[in-house]
Design a protein around this motif. Sequence first.
Motif, PDB file in Angstrom:
ATOM      1  N   PRO A 139      81.559 -42.517  43.111  1.00 39.10           N
ATOM      2  CA  PRO A 139      81.151 -43.925  43.147  1.00 39.10           C
ATOM      3  C   PRO A 139      81.635 -44.679  44.386  1.00 39.10           C
ATOM      4  O   PRO A 139      81.047 -45.698  44.741  1.00 39.10           O
ATOM      5  N   ASN A 140      82.678 -44.194  45.040  1.00 33.83           N
ATOM      6  CA  ASN A 140      83.193 -44.881  46.226  1.00 33.83           C
ATOM      7  C   ASN A 140      82.765 -44.207  47.529  1.00 33.83           C
ATOM      8  O   ASN A 140      83.135 -44.669  48.612  1.00 33.83           O
ATOM      9  N   GLY A 141      82.006 -43.118  47.430  1.00 36.60           N
ATOM     10  CA  GLY A 141      81.564 -42.416  48.629  1.00 36.60           C
ATOM     11  C   GLY A 141      80.532 -43.228  49.400  1.00 36.60           C
ATOM     12  O   GLY A 141      79.658 -43.867  48.820  1.00 36.60           O
ATOM     13  N   ILE A 142      80.638 -43.205  50.733  1.00 33.42           N
ATOM     14  CA  ILE A 142      79.693 -43.939  51.573  1.00 33.42           C
ATOM     15  C   ILE A 142      78.482 -43.051  51.836  1.00 33.42           C
ATOM     16  O   ILE A 142      78.588 -42.008  52.487  1.00 33.42           O
ATOM     17  N   ALA A 143      77.341 -43.462  51.333  1.00 35.77           N
ATOM     18  CA  ALA A 143      76.119 -42.678  51.477  1.00 35.77           C
ATOM     19  C   ALA A 143      75.376 -43.015  52.758  1.00 35.77           C
ATOM     20  O   ALA A 143      74.767 -42.146  53.390  1.00 35.77           O
ATOM     21  N   MET A 144      75.425 -44.280  53.160  1.00 36.68           N
ATOM     22  CA  MET A 144      74.626 -44.720  54.303  1.00 36.68           C
ATOM     23  C   MET A 144      75.302 -45.886  55.004  1.00 36.68           C
ATOM     24  O   MET A 144      75.930 -46.730  54.362  1.00 36.68           O
ATOM     25  N   ARG A 145      75.181 -45.889  56.317  1.00 35.49           N
ATOM     26  CA  ARG A 145      75.666 -47.006  57.127  1.00 35.49           C
ATOM     27  C   ARG A 145      74.538 -47.406  58.069  1.00 35.49           C
ATOM     28  O   ARG A 145      73.906 -46.548  58.686  1.00 35.49           O
ATOM     29  N   GLU A 146      74.313 -48.715  58.196  1.00 33.77           N
ATOM     30  CA  GLU A 146      73.271 -49.216  59.102  1.00 33.77           C
ATOM     31  C   GLU A 146      73.879 -50.264  60.019  1.00 33.77           C
ATOM     32  O   GLU A 146      74.613 -51.157  59.580  1.00 33.77           O
ATOM     33  N   ARG A 147      73.558 -50.157  61.296  1.00 34.94           N
ATOM     34  CA  ARG A 147      74.015 -51.150  62.261  1.00 34.94           C
ATOM     35  C   ARG A 147      72.948 -52.224  62.407  1.00 34.94           C
ATOM     36  O   ARG A 147      71.816 -51.950  62.784  1.00 34.94           O
ATOM     37  N   ASP A 148      73.315 -53.446  62.087  1.00 32.91           N
ATOM     38  CA  ASP A 148      72.384 -54.570  62.148  1.00 32.91           C
ATOM     39  C   ASP A 148      73.056 -55.726  62.880  1.00 32.91           C
ATOM     40  O   ASP A 148      74.105 -56.213  62.449  1.00 32.91           O
ATOM     41  N   ARG A 149      72.465 -56.120  64.016  1.00 34.45           N
ATOM     42  CA  ARG A 149      73.027 -57.175  64.864  1.00 34.45           C
ATOM     43  C   ARG A 149      74.479 -56.887  65.239  1.00 34.45           C
ATOM     44  O   ARG A 149      75.335 -57.767  65.240  1.00 34.45           O
ATOM     45  N   GLY A 150      74.735 -55.611  65.525  1.00 36.44           N
ATOM     46  CA  GLY A 150      76.047 -55.208  65.989  1.00 36.44           C
ATOM     47  C   GLY A 150      77.064 -54.934  64.911  1.00 36.44           C
ATOM     48  O   GLY A 150      78.189 -54.508  65.209  1.00 36.44           O
ATOM     49  N   ILE A 151      76.725 -55.163  63.652  1.00 43.27           N
ATOM     50  CA  ILE A 151      77.676 -54.983  62.555  1.00 43.27           C
ATOM     51  C   ILE A 151      77.210 -53.829  61.671  1.00 43.27           C
ATOM     52  O   ILE A 151      76.037 -53.739  61.303  1.00 43.27           O
ATOM     53  N   PRO A 208      71.176 -46.042  63.486  1.00 40.26           N
ATOM     54  CA  PRO A 208      71.398 -46.945  64.619  1.00 40.26           C
ATOM     55  C   PRO A 208      70.561 -48.213  64.488  1.00 40.26           C
ATOM     56  O   PRO A 208      69.588 -48.262  63.725  1.00 40.26           O
ATOM     57  N   GLU A 209      70.929 -49.230  65.256  1.00 37.77           N
ATOM     58  CA  GLU A 209      70.238 -50.518  65.168  1.00 37.77           C
ATOM     59  C   GLU A 209      68.763 -50.379  65.519  1.00 37.77           C
ATOM     60  O   GLU A 209      67.895 -50.919  64.854  1.00 37.77           O
ATOM     61  N   ASN A 210      68.480 -49.643  66.574  1.00 38.51           N
ATOM     62  CA  ASN A 210      67.107 -49.323  66.940  1.00 38.51           C
ATOM     63  C   ASN A 210      67.142 -48.153  67.913  1.00 38.51           C
ATOM     64  O   ASN A 210      68.222 -47.690  68.316  1.00 38.51           O
ATOM     65  N   GLN A 211      65.981 -47.678  68.298  1.00 32.01           N
ATOM     66  CA  GLN A 211      65.919 -46.516  69.178  1.00 32.01           C
ATOM     67  C   GLN A 211      66.556 -46.801  70.538  1.00 32.01           C
ATOM     68  O   GLN A 211      67.150 -45.916  71.153  1.00 32.01           O
ATOM     69  N   GLU A 212      66.453 -48.048  70.995  1.00 36.82           N
ATOM     70  CA  GLU A 212      66.997 -48.403  72.298  1.00 36.82           C
ATOM     71  C   GLU A 212      68.527 -48.379  72.310  1.00 36.82           C
ATOM     72  O   GLU A 212      69.140 -48.167  73.360  1.00 36.82           O
ATOM     73  N   THR A 213      69.168 -48.616  71.159  1.00 34.70           N
ATOM     74  CA  THR A 213      70.634 -48.641  71.103  1.00 34.70           C
ATOM     75  C   THR A 213      71.216 -47.340  70.555  1.00 34.70           C
ATOM     76  O   THR A 213      72.433 -47.244  70.362  1.00 34.70           O
ATOM     77  N   ALA A 214      70.359 -46.348  70.296  1.00 33.05           N
ATOM     78  CA  ALA A 214      70.822 -45.125  69.630  1.00 33.05           C
ATOM     79  C   ALA A 214      71.940 -44.438  70.407  1.00 33.05           C
ATOM     80  O   ALA A 214      72.937 -43.999  69.817  1.00 33.05           O
TER      81      ALA A 214
END
Length: 652
Positions: free
Chosen positions: A36-48, A271-277
Amino acid sequence: MRHDHVTDETTAALHPNWKVNDHLIAILARNARDYPNGIAMRERDRGIWHELTWPDYLDVVLALAAGFEEEGIGHGDVVLVVGDNRPQLYFAMLALVCLRAVPSPAYPDAQPSEILAQMQRENICAAVAEDQEQVDKIENVRGQWDGLRAIYYDDPRGLTAAAPEGAQPIEALIKRGRTRLAGDPALRDDLLARPNVHDPAVLLHSSGTTGAPKGIPLKHGHVLAGVRYAAAAGYFRTGEQHMAYLPMAWVGDFAFSIAAALELRFTVNIPENQETALHDLREIAPTLYFASPRAWSGMLTRIQVGIAETTGLKRRLYDHFMSFAIRLEEAKMEGKSPSLLQKLWYRLGDLVIYGPIRDQLGLRKVERPYTAGEAIGEDVFLYFRALGLNLRQFYGQTENCALAVAQSAEDISLTTVGRPFPGIELKIDDTGEILIRGDNVFDGYFQNEKATAETLRDGWLCTGDAGEFADDGQLVVLGRLSEVVHKADGTRFIPTYLENRLKFSPNIRDVCIIGAGREFLSAIVCIDFSAVGQWAQERGVPYTSYAELSQRPEVQTLIAGEIAHLNNAVPESLFIRRMVNLHKEFDPDDGEVTRTRKLRRNVIDEHYKAIIDAVYAGERSLDYEARITYETGQTGTLTRHLEITDLPEREG
C-alpha cells in the motif's frame, strides 16, 4: 463481441498453463493490497514530481472503468488511445481492460489520415486523447467515420471553452465513476473479476512497411509470459526505476511501462514532456533503460559536441581515458582479462571522466541498459560499455511481446543478439528463417486470417527474419527475408544489412540501398544534420540549411569515405558504386518511413525515381523537383541541385 478473435476455449487449448484469473488487473489489485505504500508512478508536472501509490493507481483505474461503462463502453469495444506518455492515458488503457474492452494506441505524431484508417480498420467507437492537438486531429477526420461516439481528453488547455461535440475531460469521467462506485459497493469487486487471462490487453500494430499496418492483439497471458521469461533471464528485476518515454503505441512501452511494471512493481517515472525527457532523466536516475541504436548514437554525438567545446585540459583527459577504456573493452571482448594496474587506472578514469559523464546523462544508476530494433554501431556499442554501462542487445517483435532473445551480462558480442529466454524455443528453418515458440507468441492478427496463416505455422512464429547461430550458439540476425533481392547478375543481398552497417556512422541518419535488378548498388543518403553540422563547424565549412550542407563538396567526401569503409568489409559484388546525399531526411509524414523509421521502399522508389534514374544513367548531377507540403496542407515544388558521387572501390 464487436470484433472477431480467437475464442477463450481455443486459447485455453493453445496455452494450457495459463490461469484464468492471472491478468493485469488482478496483479494491480494485488500490488495495492500487499504494497500500500509502494510508489507505482511519478509524474513531473511544472517542475514538481507527483507520486501515486499502488492503491492510488488502482482507485483511478476502477473509477475510470466505472465512468467508461456509464458511457456505454463494454466488452469487445476497441478504443483509440493517442498522445505522449501521460498517467491518465495509462490509467485509461487499464480501465478499458477492466471492461474487457480493447485499447488501441496510435503514435502521437500520426497524421489525421492514419488515425482515420486505424478507426475504420478496427471499428473504433471512442478515443482517448492527450490534448488539444490530438483532439483536433481526430475532429479533422471525424466526419468520415460515423462509428466514433465520444472523445475523452487529458489536458484541458484550449478545450475548456471550445471542446468539440461529444468530447469531455477524463477528469470528469473519473469523478462520475467515483460517484458510481460509492453508490454501488459491489461494483468494485465486479470490475476486478471481469477480465481474464485470455482477453486482449492491448491492440498494437505492425510497422506497415509494405502496406496497411496489421493489428496485433496481445492477451494478458502473452505479455505476462514475456515479462516472466525476461525476469527469469535476469532481464528485469523487481522494483526497477523506469522512465516511460517511448511511444505508447510501441510494444516496448506496453511491455516495460505496464506489464513488467505491474508484475515486478516498477516505479514508472513520466517526464514532463518529450522536450524535457533528457533533463528529467537525470532526476529520475533509472535502474533500467532502453534506447534504440539511433538514440544511443545521438547521445554519443551530444557528448562529443560537448567535449569539443570544453577546455584543452579536460579534452586531453577525456581523450586519454576514453581511448584507454575502449582498448580495455575491446580486449575483454577478445577474452582477455585486465591487469591489476589497468583496473586501478580504470577506477581513476571513472572518478574523473566516466562517472561524471554517466551522471550528466542521467545513467549513473542504470544496471540494465539495453538496445534493440536494428543493429548498433560497433563504435557506439564499445563506447558506452567502455563508459561503464553494461549495454546489451536484445531481439524481439510485437508478435512476441518484444521479449524473446537477449545477451546476458557476461555473454557480450558485437555481432549477435544473444540467446532465447528460458521458456522460449528458437530454431532456424531450411530457408534460414528465425522461428520462435512460447506462451509470449500472439495467437493471430486482428481480422486477418490470411496473414495469421502465413505467420503462425504449427505453433511457431515465423518472424520473417533471416538468421543463423554463431559458433557459441548465440543468434545472429541478418535482416528481413522479404528484403532479400538480387542484382542483375543474380548476386543475392539484403539491403537492410548494408544500410544498418552504414548507419553505424554518426554522420548518416538514414540510407536506402538501391540495386535490385541493377548492374551495381547505389545509396541515397540522409545525413545526420546535428553530427555533420558540428563536423562542418569545426572545419569552417559554411552552410545555411540542411539542403546546402548535404551538397557541400567536403560533406560529399565525408560520406563517400563512410561508404568506402563499408566497401572494404564486403565482397566486391556488393560494393556501392555511386551515392547521392538527399536534400532532406526521409519523412514519416511523406510516407517514406514508418513511425518507427523503417524504410517504405516502394514509396522511396516512387518519390525519388528521377534521382535513381540519374544515378544509373551515369549523370554527375541533377536538378530535382522536390515536393513540399505547407502547414496549410497545400503542396508545391522546389528545385534542388543534387550532386552524384562515384565511390572508390577501396578506402584510401
